[in-house]
Design a protein around this motif. Structure first.
Motif, mmCIF file in Angstrom:
data_model
loop_
_atom_site.group_PDB
_atom_site.id
_atom_site.type_symbol
_atom_site.label_atom_id
_atom_site.label_comp_id
_atom_site.label_asym_id
_atom_site.label_seq_id
_atom_site.Cartn_x
_atom_site.Cartn_y
_atom_site.Cartn_z
ATOM 1 N N TYR A 1 -3.808 32.273 21.115
ATOM 2 C CA TYR A 1 -5.087 32.308 20.401
ATOM 3 C C TYR A 1 -5.203 33.617 19.624
ATOM 4 O O TYR A 1 -4.666 34.648 20.014
ATOM 5 C CB TYR A 1 -6.255 32.143 21.371
ATOM 6 C CG TYR A 1 -6.376 33.210 22.423
ATOM 7 C CD1 TYR A 1 -7.188 34.334 22.217
ATOM 8 C CD2 TYR A 1 -5.690 33.116 23.632
ATOM 9 C CE1 TYR A 1 -7.301 35.326 23.186
ATOM 10 C CE2 TYR A 1 -5.803 34.091 24.605
ATOM 11 C CZ TYR A 1 -6.610 35.203 24.370
ATOM 12 O OH TYR A 1 -6.714 36.180 25.321
ATOM 13 N N ASP B 1 -8.382 34.472 18.085
ATOM 14 C CA ASP B 1 -9.802 34.808 17.975
ATOM 15 C C ASP B 1 -10.416 34.787 19.371
ATOM 16 O O ASP B 1 -10.230 33.827 20.126
ATOM 17 C CB ASP B 1 -10.500 33.784 17.070
ATOM 18 C CG ASP B 1 -11.894 34.245 16.642
ATOM 19 O OD1 ASP B 1 -12.557 34.939 17.434
ATOM 20 O OD2 ASP B 1 -12.312 33.890 15.529
ATOM 21 N N THR B 2 -11.158 35.837 19.693
ATOM 22 C CA THR B 2 -11.818 35.907 21.001
ATOM 23 C C THR B 2 -12.755 34.726 21.209
ATOM 24 O O THR B 2 -12.970 34.280 22.349
ATOM 25 C CB THR B 2 -12.612 37.220 21.133
ATOM 26 O OG1 THR B 2 -11.720 38.310 20.938
ATOM 27 C CG2 THR B 2 -13.255 37.348 22.501
ATOM 28 N N ALA B 3 -13.287 34.197 20.119
ATOM 29 C CA ALA B 3 -14.191 33.043 20.222
ATOM 30 C C ALA B 3 -13.499 31.857 20.890
ATOM 31 O O ALA B 3 -14.131 31.083 21.621
ATOM 32 C CB ALA B 3 -14.696 32.648 18.836
ATOM 33 N N ASP B 4 -12.191 31.719 20.660
ATOM 34 C CA ASP B 4 -11.442 30.631 21.293
ATOM 35 C C ASP B 4 -11.404 30.812 22.806
ATOM 36 O O ASP B 4 -11.547 29.843 23.566
ATOM 37 C CB ASP B 4 -10.018 30.579 20.744
ATOM 38 C CG ASP B 4 -9.976 30.229 19.267
ATOM 39 O OD1 ASP B 4 -10.905 29.534 18.798
ATOM 40 O OD2 ASP B 4 -9.032 30.646 18.585
ATOM 41 N N LEU C 1 -13.628 32.547 24.580
ATOM 42 C CA LEU C 1 -14.994 32.379 25.084
ATOM 43 C C LEU C 1 -15.339 30.902 25.259
ATOM 44 O O LEU C 1 -16.015 30.524 26.219
ATOM 45 C CB LEU C 1 -15.985 33.042 24.123
ATOM 46 C CG LEU C 1 -15.870 34.556 23.969
ATOM 47 C CD1 LEU C 1 -16.855 35.069 22.926
ATOM 48 C CD2 LEU C 1 -16.100 35.259 25.298
ATOM 49 N N GLU C 2 -14.862 30.079 24.359
ATOM 50 C CA GLU C 2 -15.105 28.643 24.454
ATOM 51 C C GLU C 2 -14.307 28.041 25.616
ATOM 52 O O GLU C 2 -14.826 27.209 26.382
ATOM 53 C CB GLU C 2 -14.711 27.959 23.141
ATOM 54 C CG GLU C 2 -14.915 26.449 23.119
ATOM 55 C CD GLU C 2 -16.371 26.034 23.253
ATOM 56 O OE1 GLU C 2 -16.612 24.918 23.783
ATOM 57 O OE2 GLU C 2 -17.266 26.807 22.850
ATOM 58 N N ALA C 3 -13.053 28.475 25.752
ATOM 59 C CA ALA C 3 -12.175 27.884 26.765
ATOM 60 C C ALA C 3 -12.614 28.197 28.189
ATOM 61 O O ALA C 3 -12.407 27.393 29.102
ATOM 62 C CB ALA C 3 -10.741 28.362 26.539
ATOM 63 N N LYS D 1 -15.632 28.537 29.383
ATOM 64 C CA LYS D 1 -16.988 28.090 29.716
ATOM 65 C C LYS D 1 -17.061 27.282 31.004
ATOM 66 O O LYS D 1 -18.002 27.432 31.796
ATOM 67 C CB LYS D 1 -17.566 27.262 28.558
ATOM 68 C CG LYS D 1 -18.114 28.102 27.416
ATOM 69 C CD LYS D 1 -18.771 27.225 26.364
ATOM 70 C CE LYS D 1 -19.392 28.068 25.256
ATOM 71 N NZ LYS D 1 -20.031 27.212 24.216
ATOM 72 N N ASP D 2 -16.083 26.405 31.233
ATOM 73 C CA ASP D 2 -16.132 25.550 32.423
ATOM 74 C C ASP D 2 -14.975 25.824 33.378
ATOM 75 O O ASP D 2 -14.652 24.996 34.229
ATOM 76 C CB ASP D 2 -16.145 24.075 32.023
ATOM 77 C CG ASP D 2 -14.917 23.675 31.217
ATOM 78 O OD1 ASP D 2 -14.169 24.574 30.775
ATOM 79 O OD2 ASP D 2 -14.694 22.462 31.031
ATOM 80 N N ALA E 1 -19.461 34.477 29.525
ATOM 81 C CA ALA E 1 -19.259 33.126 28.986
ATOM 82 C C ALA E 1 -18.739 32.161 30.046
ATOM 83 O O ALA E 1 -18.928 30.948 29.940
ATOM 84 C CB ALA E 1 -18.288 33.175 27.810
#
Length: 306
Positions: A37, A39-42, A44-46, A48-49, A67
């Motif tokens: 990856y 982008d840190t956003a990726d 943060l999304e991954a 989540k659960d 997150a």
């Protein structure tokens, strides 16, 4: 279901990932991965659960922890764990672990590979020197230090060690000579193999005063962290002592200043201590097994945020 996420900007080898996945699924958990990856956003999304997280040098910051709403454990596949925000993990009751010892032999072998190359003038055709009979000091006698000692003994070096957290009798039992202070270690040994972690107490602690105590034709080998070196002091020493050489497993921030010291320094292009097929697999598998042991049995043996 418990979800285990492997999040690695620099991925594990496929063989390691396959073994991690098998361990996770055999435990009845869900397996997921996020590789390469940018982008840190990726990340943060991954997360989540995710219930559990395995990383390498990836930064697990307070933002990542916030997150990860279901996260119970994060394991850094490797010995160093300064990429984990321990305070943020503790605040959310997340157990943080490392996998000590899994990369130790790989790091020790790299240290000697670099030492031999330096002693033989990078194989440029000129006469070099031998390691046999030379004195080597191990600064921090942990898992890597032990492997360094064993290799050094095989070569025929005189081996010394300083570590205030390891009993002197244990060091002696390994055939290594313990010394009472870091100053004594550096003043005694032509070669120093550095293995201290980067902490508020150790950052920039390897400074001019300490290094200047080393005997003639001194060589510092750093397979620890660049932050423990006082960079300005190192440049000062290299300027004042033409007999001093510096080898590091990660380039310092001021690496361009070393151009004037040709033949007396070597920096790997990236941190390579654990970059072997064996270490890659060992650390990843250990991380997976530790997660299973923690979730199923509450085993927190390698917790680092106690």
């Amino acid at each position: 279901m418990t979800k285990v996420l492997v999040a690695t900007e620099k991925p594990f080898a496929k063989a390691a990932v396959d073994q991690i996945e098998a361990i996770v699924k055999n435990a009845g958990f869900e397996f997921a991965k996020l590789e390469k990856y940018t982008d840190t956003a990726d990340l943060l999304e991954a997360v989540k659960d995710a219930s559990a997280l395995i990383v390498r040098s990836d930064q697990v910051t307070a933002e990542v922890v916030d997150a990860a709403k279901d996260l119970k454990i994060v394991v850094r596949a490797g010995a160093g764990y300064d990429n984990l925000d321990l305070e943020a993990c503790s605040a959310k009751n997340i157990v943080a672990m490392n996998t000590p010892g899994q990369n130790s032999n790989a790091v020790a072998e790299l240290a000697f590979g670099m030492m031999i190359s330096m002693a033989r003038n990078a194989y440029n055709g000129t006469a070099g020197t031998e390691l046999r009979g030379k004195k080597i000091g191990i600064h921090a006698y942990g898992n890597v230090g032990l492997y360094v000692a064993k290799i050094a003994q095989g070569i025929g070096m005189e081996v010394y060690a300083f570590d205030p957290f390891v009993d002197a009798e244990k060091i002696k039992a390994d055939g290594v000579t313990p010394v009472g202070s870091v100053e004594e270690l550096y003043s005694t040994c032509q070669y120093i193999s550095l293995h201290i972690p980067a902490t508020p107490q150790t950052k920039e602690s390897i400074n001019f005063d300490l290094l200047s105590k080393m005997p003639a034709n001194a060589v510092l080998v750093n397979t620890a962290r660049k932050e423990v070196i006082h960079e300005a002091d190192m440049i000062k020493l290299m300027n004042e002592r033409a007999d001093f050489s510096y080898i590091s497993d990660i380039a310092p921030d001021n690496k361009d200043e070393y151009a004037a010291f040709e033949g007396r320094y070597f920096f790997t292009p990236k941190k390579m201590g654990a970059q072997t097929a064996e270490a890659n697999i060992n650390a990843g598998v250990a991380a997976a097994n530790q997660i299973v042991g923690f979730i199923k049995e509450g085993n927190a043996t390698f917790q680092v945020n106690k």
